[in-house]
Design an enzyme around this catalytic site. Structure first.
Site, short mmCIF file in Angstrom:
data_model
loop_
_atom_site.label_atom_id
_atom_site.label_comp_id
_atom_site.label_asym_id
_atom_site.label_seq_id
_atom_site.Cartn_x
_atom_site.Cartn_y
_atom_site.Cartn_z
CD GLN A 135 -3.72 -0.36 -1.56
OE1 GLN A 135 -4.01 0.10 -2.67
NE2 GLN A 135 -4.10 0.24 -0.45
CB THR A 195 -28.10 -9.95 9.10
OG1 THR A 195 -28.83 -10.74 10.03
CG2 THR A 195 -28.99 -9.58 7.93
CB CYS A 217 4.77 10.87 16.27
SG CYS A 217 6.00 12.10 15.93
CG HIS A 223 -12.36 1.32 2.01
ND1 HIS A 223 -11.39 2.26 2.19
CD2 HIS A 223 -12.04 0.28 2.83
CE1 HIS A 223 -10.51 1.82 3.09
NE2 HIS A 223 -10.89 0.64 3.50
CG ASN A 264 -0.31 -0.41 2.48
OD1 ASN A 264 0.23 -1.51 2.59
ND2 ASN A 264 -0.31 0.47 3.47
C1 LIG Z 1 -6.48 -0.73 3.35
C2 LIG Z 1 -5.72 -2.00 3.49
C3 LIG Z 1 -6.12 -2.99 4.39
C4 LIG Z 1 -7.28 -2.80 5.34
O1 LIG Z 1 -8.51 -2.81 4.71
P1 LIG Z 1 -9.77 -2.23 5.53
O2 LIG Z 1 -10.94 -2.56 4.66
O3 LIG Z 1 -9.55 -0.77 5.66
O4 LIG Z 1 -9.79 -2.95 6.82
C5 LIG Z 1 -5.40 -4.16 4.44
N1 LIG Z 1 -4.33 -4.35 3.65
C6 LIG Z 1 -3.91 -3.43 2.76
C7 LIG Z 1 -2.73 -3.71 1.90
C8 LIG Z 1 -4.59 -2.22 2.66
O5 LIG Z 1 -4.16 -1.29 1.81
#
Ligand SMILES: *Cc1c(COP(=O)(O)O)cnc(C)c1O
Length: 398
Positions: free
Chosen positions: A179, A237, A325, A201, A151
């Site tokens: 990713q 659910t 930090c 997302h 990421n």
């Molecule tokens: C964003 C991300 C996650 C976490 O996904 P969420 O749906 O926010 O819990 C896990 N692994 C990677 C590589 C990500 O970029």
């Protein structure tokens, strides 16, 4: 110009077509898919379609998809399942550059539950060493978990080869592909991974939905226990709107994959080349070759990343920085540290991550406005390797 969003590895905008597709499921189509009556039936049929869409993007069977609440849940479920399925095995292999959803869990399992974890290191480009990997595998290794793409740097790892090696050693192989899904071709009919995590997302579906691929006949132990949803593999659910959105997002990802690899990559390259050429003491972090088409992680030496972000924010440009930090001490991102990026460069690292919604005009604007920002910051508060860097509070939004 209003806002320029270059933080798509943190989260993405919901595609308008995804939003349209789920609207009715917030209003008249509110049924519980488990119900016998028509309210349930209608929704159940659409969920089935969504499952097929996700499976089709990944090249697997719809029955091999378990819907979850997020990428983190998928990651946690995969690791816990493998450990519970093989309780005699007490060793985990992962990398030093995983997302906290894997890394923090592994640290927890080490500390609280006495598991042994091997964290594979990287070279200066963030690349893994396959020989180190092979040596790390042991008869008591329960699971290997290696991300498909990173990421922070966008590095793409040799998952096909690594999964094959795990298979030869009779070890379960999981990949965090959060990713990678939607950005690179994934064909699970060909690549022998046992489990794969994804998150809505990160590919233009809303937050709060994810999926875990679990290969047929792989021993599986559920994380959430309760009702019989997801064939008793994940109780609760169904998040109907989220799942339908994810299905639609996967369909769109299939359609846009070629564009991701040409047009998005072209804009990313333009941004990267433009900034590296215009700004002295700047350097690309990551593998120049095997990298996501949308990600550019660039260090601007001797300047604080957080200051750059604030200046960019004033111009409506959103990106991420690579310093954090923790407990008051100044620490750059664990990924850049694993790569051995010097402190003075790690602190000035910015991650730009694009999507198909970015335009050429936006990229031109950033290439034009960022060099004077960096020059000014260096003039205002120059710090070098031997001076102490200013304190910071923000890290990459993961
Ligand atoms: C964003 C991300 C996650 C976490 O996904 P969420 O749906 O926010 O819990 C896990 N692994 C990677 C590589 C990500 O970029």
């Amino acid at each position: 110009m209003d806002t320029i969003y270059l933080d798509n590895n943190a989260t993405t905008q919901v595609d308008p077509a995804v939003f349209e597709a789920i609207k009715p499921y917030f209003t008249e189509l509110y049924g519980n898919p488990s119900s016998m009556h028509r309210f349930g039936g209608q929704v159940g049929a659409t969920l089935k379609q969504a499952r097929a869409s996700v499976a089709s993007l990944l090249g697997c069977e719809p029955e091999e998809i378990i819907f979850t609440s997020c990428g983190s849940e998928s990651d946690n479920t995969a690791i816990r399942s493998a450990l519970n399925a093989r309780p005699d095995r007490r060793h985990i292999v992962t990398t030093a550059v995983e997302h906290p959803a894997i890394l923090s869990l592994c640290k927890y399992l080490e500390k609280k539950d006495g598991y042994e974890v091997t964290y594979l290191g990287t070279d200066e480009y963030g690349r893994l060493d396959l020989e180190e990997y092979k040596t790390a595998l042991r008869p008591d290794t329960a699971i290997v978990s290696v991300m498909w793409a990173n990421n922070e740097t966008g590095n793409i790892y040799p998952i096909e080869e690594m999964a094959q090696i795990a298979k030869e050693h009779d070890v379960i192989f999981h990949t965090d592909a959060v990713q990678a899904v939607g950005k690179v071709d994934i064909d699970l009919s060909r690549v022998p991974v046992d489990m794969l995590s994804l998150s809505g997302h990160k590919l233009h579906a809303p937050k709060g939905v994810g999926a875990l691929f679990v290969r047929k006949r792989l021993p599986f132990r559920p994380f959430l226990i309760g009702g019989h949803q997801e064939r008793s593999r994940r109780a609760g659910t169904e998040n109907t709107t989220g799942i339908i959105a994810l299905g639609k997002a996967c369909e769109l990802a299939r359609e846009h994959m070629a564009e991701e690899n040409t047009e998005v990559k072209r804009l990313r390259d333009k941004l990267e080349k433009g900034l590296l050429a215009a700004i002295p003491d700047s350097k690309l972090n990551g593998d120049p070759e095997h990298r996501l088409p949308n990600t550019a992680n660039i260090s601007f030496g001797y300047v604080e990343g957080e200051a750059i972000l604030l200046m960019m924010d004033q111009l409506g440009i959103a990106a991420s920085s690579g310093s954090a930090c923790t407990s008051g001490s100044l620490e750059p991102s664990h990924v850049l540290r694993a790569m051995g990026v010097p402190f003075t460069f790690a602190h000035g690292s910015i991650r730009f991550s694009l999507s198909r919604f970015n335009t050429e005009k936006e990229i031109d604007f950033v290439v034009e406005t960022l060099p004077p920002i960096i020059a000014n910051l260096r003039k205002l508060s120059p710090f070098s390797a031997d001076k102490q860097a200013p304190a910071c509070t923000k890290s990459f939004s993961e």
